[in-house]
Structures are given as C-alpha cells and as structure tokens.
Design a protein around this motif. Structure first.
Motif, short mmCIF file in Angstrom:
data_model
loop_
_atom_site.label_atom_id
_atom_site.label_comp_id
_atom_site.label_asym_id
_atom_site.label_seq_id
_atom_site.Cartn_x
_atom_site.Cartn_y
_atom_site.Cartn_z
N VAL A 30 -7.04 60.18 32.80
CA VAL A 30 -7.39 60.46 31.41
C VAL A 30 -6.29 61.34 30.83
CG1 VAL A 30 -9.06 61.52 29.85
CG2 VAL A 30 -9.85 60.26 31.85
N ASN A 31 -5.70 60.85 29.71
CA ASN A 31 -4.62 61.58 29.05
C ASN A 31 -3.54 62.01 30.06
OD1 ASN A 31 -5.97 61.23 26.63
ND2 ASN A 31 -7.00 63.21 26.77
N GLN A 32 -3.16 61.07 30.90
CA GLN A 32 -2.11 61.25 31.92
C GLN A 32 -2.47 62.29 32.98
OE1 GLN A 32 1.47 61.97 29.65
NE2 GLN A 32 1.68 59.80 29.16
N LYS A 33 -3.75 62.54 33.16
CA LYS A 33 -4.20 63.49 34.17
C LYS A 33 -5.12 62.76 35.16
CE LYS A 33 -6.54 67.96 34.50
NZ LYS A 33 -7.26 69.00 33.76
N SER A 34 -4.74 62.73 36.43
CA SER A 34 -5.57 62.10 37.46
C SER A 34 -6.82 62.94 37.66
CB SER A 34 -4.81 62.01 38.78
OG SER A 34 -3.67 61.21 38.64
#
Length: 178
Positions: free
Chosen positions: A80-84
C-alpha cells in the motif's frame, strides 16, 4: 452401556457427523491445495481471489495498492502506497472457517433444503466478512503498525469466529429441531 448409548444417542450422532463432515471437507481441501500448486492462480485460487479483491477494495478507498506473489513462500504480498504491509497466506482465505461452519451446521441438520441454503448463505457471509477482515487489517497495519499483534491475533479472529458462533446459535435456535 446400551442405556448410555440410547440416552446420548443424539450427542453421539452429532459428534460422529461433525467429525466425519469436518474430516471429509478437510481432506478435500487438502487435495484442492495439493492440486493448486501448479495453477495459474498463485498460491491457490481462493487465496488469489482474496488477494485480488483486497487490492480492488483498497484501491476503491483511495489507497494505491498492489498485491504481488511472493516466490519465497506460497503467499501474496500486499503493498500500500509503496509500503509492504501484509502477507496473504492460504489461511487468510477463510476456507478453514467455512469448513468448520459447514461441519457444525450439517451435524445439526434437519432436512437438506434448509441446511443447504443456510450453509450457502453462511459461507458467502463468512467469505465476505473475512474479506472485510483482511482489508481492515491491512488498513490497520498501514495506520497503526504498533497494534499489529493485537489486530491480527485478537480483534479480527474474535470478529470472524464470533460471527460464526452467532450463525451457529441462529441455526440451532431457528432451524434445528434437535
């Protein structure tokens, strides 16, 4: 001994039916998982479906979401939003909960049509609530990562198993004559 068997006939029948149905469905599910290993839906169709629907729901709520296969293990990574944020494993698809639900309802069954319709409706409801659980857990992990254990180990299992318990009680009190 015969008197005890006669006295507890319904209890014994419930236990045997529950164990038989649970065993057959669990073995069938194990075969499904084994045959899914080389499927185009990774890691298996139901887990893949939960992953794709999680991605769609989160995207619909404005989160830039992608769900990608993890090659190291049979799971899907939610980003999500480049966050694992999370992994969706086979246990996250809710099928084991559905199997438990079905075994109980069938063990208390009182006619095919009512049982079939209740199992179908309950299974769909469990699947939908499980999907909501995965989505809310992902959002919770995004905004409140320090509460990950509480959310994953307590709150969300309580919600899904609590709902199954309420469905069982509804079944026993409204449809079962035993």
């Amino acid at each position: 001994m015969r008197a005890l068997l006669t006295k507890y006939k319904l209890v014994i029948r419930f236990i045997l039916t529950f164990v038989l149905v649970y065993g057959v469905l669990s073995i069938g599910y194990k075969f499904y998982l084994d045959f899914s290993e080389d499927s185009k839906y990774y890691p298996d169709y139901m887990t893949h479906l939960v992953g794709k629907q999680t991605e769609s729901v989160l995207t619909g709520f404005g989160y830039r979401t992608s769900v990608v296969p993890m090659i190291e293990e049979p799971s899907l990574l939610v980003i999500v939003n480049q966050k694992s944020l999370a992994r969706i494993i086979e246990g996250c698809n809710g099928m084991s909960v559905v199997i438990l639900f079905i075994a109980f309802v069938v063990a208390f069954s009182d006619g095919f049509k009512k049982t079939f319709l209740f199992v179908l409706a309950g299974s769909v409801l469990i699947y939908a609530v499980n999907l909501i659980r995965v989505v809310l857990l992902t959002v919770g992990l995004y905004h409140y990562p320090w509460h990950s254990e509480l959310m994953h180990e307590v709150i969300f299992p309580l919600a899904i198993y609590g709902m199954v318990f309420l469905l069982w009680m509804y079944w026993v009190n409204h449809f079962s004559k035993k």
